[in-house]
Design a protein around this motif. Structure first.
Motif, PDB file in Angstrom:
ATOM      1  N   TYR A  40       0.847  -1.190   0.000  1.00  0.00           N
ATOM      2  CA  TYR A  40       0.000   0.000   0.000  1.00  0.00           C
ATOM      3  C   TYR A  40       0.884   1.242   0.000  1.00  0.00           C
ATOM      4  O   TYR A  40       1.913   1.283   0.691  1.00  0.00           O
ATOM      5  N   TRP A  41       0.451   2.246  -0.750  1.00  0.00           N
ATOM      6  CA  TRP A  41       1.230   3.473  -0.909  1.00  0.00           C
ATOM      7  C   TRP A  41       0.376   4.701  -0.634  1.00  0.00           C
ATOM      8  O   TRP A  41      -0.826   4.718  -0.941  1.00  0.00           O
ATOM      9  N   GLY A  42       1.024   5.713  -0.095  1.00  0.00           N
ATOM     10  CA  GLY A  42       0.385   7.013   0.021  1.00  0.00           C
ATOM     11  C   GLY A  42       0.450   7.735  -1.308  1.00  0.00           C
ATOM     12  O   GLY A  42       1.104   7.288  -2.252  1.00  0.00           O
ATOM     13  N   GLN A  43      -0.204   8.890  -1.368  1.00  0.00           N
ATOM     14  CA  GLN A  43      -0.265   9.641  -2.620  1.00  0.00           C
ATOM     15  C   GLN A  43       1.004  10.455  -2.860  1.00  0.00           C
ATOM     16  O   GLN A  43       1.223  10.953  -3.964  1.00  0.00           O
ATOM     17  N   GLY A  44       1.819  10.582  -1.862  1.00  0.00           N
ATOM     18  CA  GLY A  44       3.058  11.346  -1.988  1.00  0.00           C
ATOM     19  C   GLY A  44       2.908  12.747  -1.427  1.00  0.00           C
ATOM     20  O   GLY A  44       1.843  13.363  -1.540  1.00  0.00           O
ATOM     21  N   ILE A  45       3.972  13.248  -0.832  1.00  0.00           N
ATOM     22  CA  ILE A  45       3.952  14.593  -0.264  1.00  0.00           C
ATOM     23  C   ILE A  45       5.282  15.268  -0.572  1.00  0.00           C
ATOM     24  O   ILE A  45       6.337  14.648  -0.473  1.00  0.00           O
ATOM     25  N   GLN A  46       5.208  16.523  -0.961  1.00  0.00           N
ATOM     26  CA  GLN A  46       6.405  17.257  -1.397  1.00  0.00           C
ATOM     27  C   GLN A  46       7.197  17.781  -0.203  1.00  0.00           C
ATOM     28  O   GLN A  46       6.627  18.370   0.730  1.00  0.00           O
ATOM     29  N   VAL A  47       8.502  17.567  -0.254  1.00  0.00           N
ATOM     30  CA  VAL A  47       9.440  18.168   0.696  1.00  0.00           C
ATOM     31  C   VAL A  47      10.467  18.940  -0.125  1.00  0.00           C
ATOM     32  O   VAL A  47      11.102  18.382  -1.012  1.00  0.00           O
ATOM     33  N   THR A  48      10.605  20.217   0.174  1.00  0.00           N
ATOM     34  CA  THR A  48      11.556  21.067  -0.532  1.00  0.00           C
ATOM     35  C   THR A  48      12.507  21.695   0.480  1.00  0.00           C
ATOM     36  O   THR A  48      12.058  22.334   1.439  1.00  0.00           O
ATOM     37  N   VAL A  49      13.797  21.491   0.250  1.00  0.00           N
ATOM     38  CA  VAL A  49      14.816  22.037   1.139  1.00  0.00           C
ATOM     39  C   VAL A  49      15.546  23.145   0.396  1.00  0.00           C
ATOM     40  O   VAL A  49      16.162  22.906  -0.647  1.00  0.00           O
ATOM     41  N   SER A  50      15.484  24.346   0.934  1.00  0.00           N
ATOM     42  CA  SER A  50      16.147  25.481   0.299  1.00  0.00           C
ATOM     43  C   SER A  50      17.544  25.658   0.872  1.00  0.00           C
ATOM     44  O   SER A  50      17.794  25.413   2.054  1.00  0.00           O
ATOM     45  N   SER A  51      18.456  26.097   0.007  1.00  0.00           N
ATOM     46  CA  SER A  51      19.853  26.275   0.442  1.00  0.00           C
ATOM     47  C   SER A  51      20.081  27.667   0.995  1.00  0.00           C
ATOM     48  O   SER A  51      19.247  28.541   0.896  1.00  0.00           O
TER      49      SER A  51
END
Length: 119
Positions: free
Chosen positions: A108-119
């Motif tokens: 089973y999988w989730g729909q996905g969630i965005q993680v963005t790391v800024s420099s």
């Protein structure tokens, strides 16, 4: 079947906590984990934990990320510390288990969630 939360934008060096909750109870759970897919890359394992076992981590996140599972709260969490720009990706929650006696063990999988790391 799996609902993720906690993603977003974070600065390099900061922390973020992802959480995942199955939409219902499972009769049995073999493995829970988190995967990610960065732009133009294949999906890769971040961390997983088997029932009764220890956590397994990708080399890129060892010492920075911690996976945990709370069966009482029915959640699977990923604590992300000291994040880096290369951690930017869509993160997917994963569970291998059996829903009920009429269903085979499956993935089973989730729909996905965005993680963005800024420099």
């Amino acid at each position: 079947q799996l609902v993720e939360s906690g993603g977003g934008l974070v600065q390099a060096g900061g922390s973020l906590r992802l959480s995942c909750s199955p939409s219902g109870r499972f009769r049995s759970i073999d493995v829970v984990g988190w995967y990610r897919r960065a732009p133009a890359k294949q999906r890769e394992l971040v961390a997983d934990i088997s029932t009764g076992g220890n956590g397994r981590y990708a080399d890129a996140v060892k010492g920075r990320f911690t996976i945990s599972r709370d069966d009482m709260k029915n959640t699977i969490d990923l604590q992300m510390d000291s994040v880096k720009p290369e951690d930017t990706a869509v993160y997917y929650c994963y569970l291998r288990g059996q829903k009920d006696i009429w269903t085979r063990t499956g993935d089973y999988w989730g729909q996905g969630i965005q993680v963005t790391v800024s420099s």
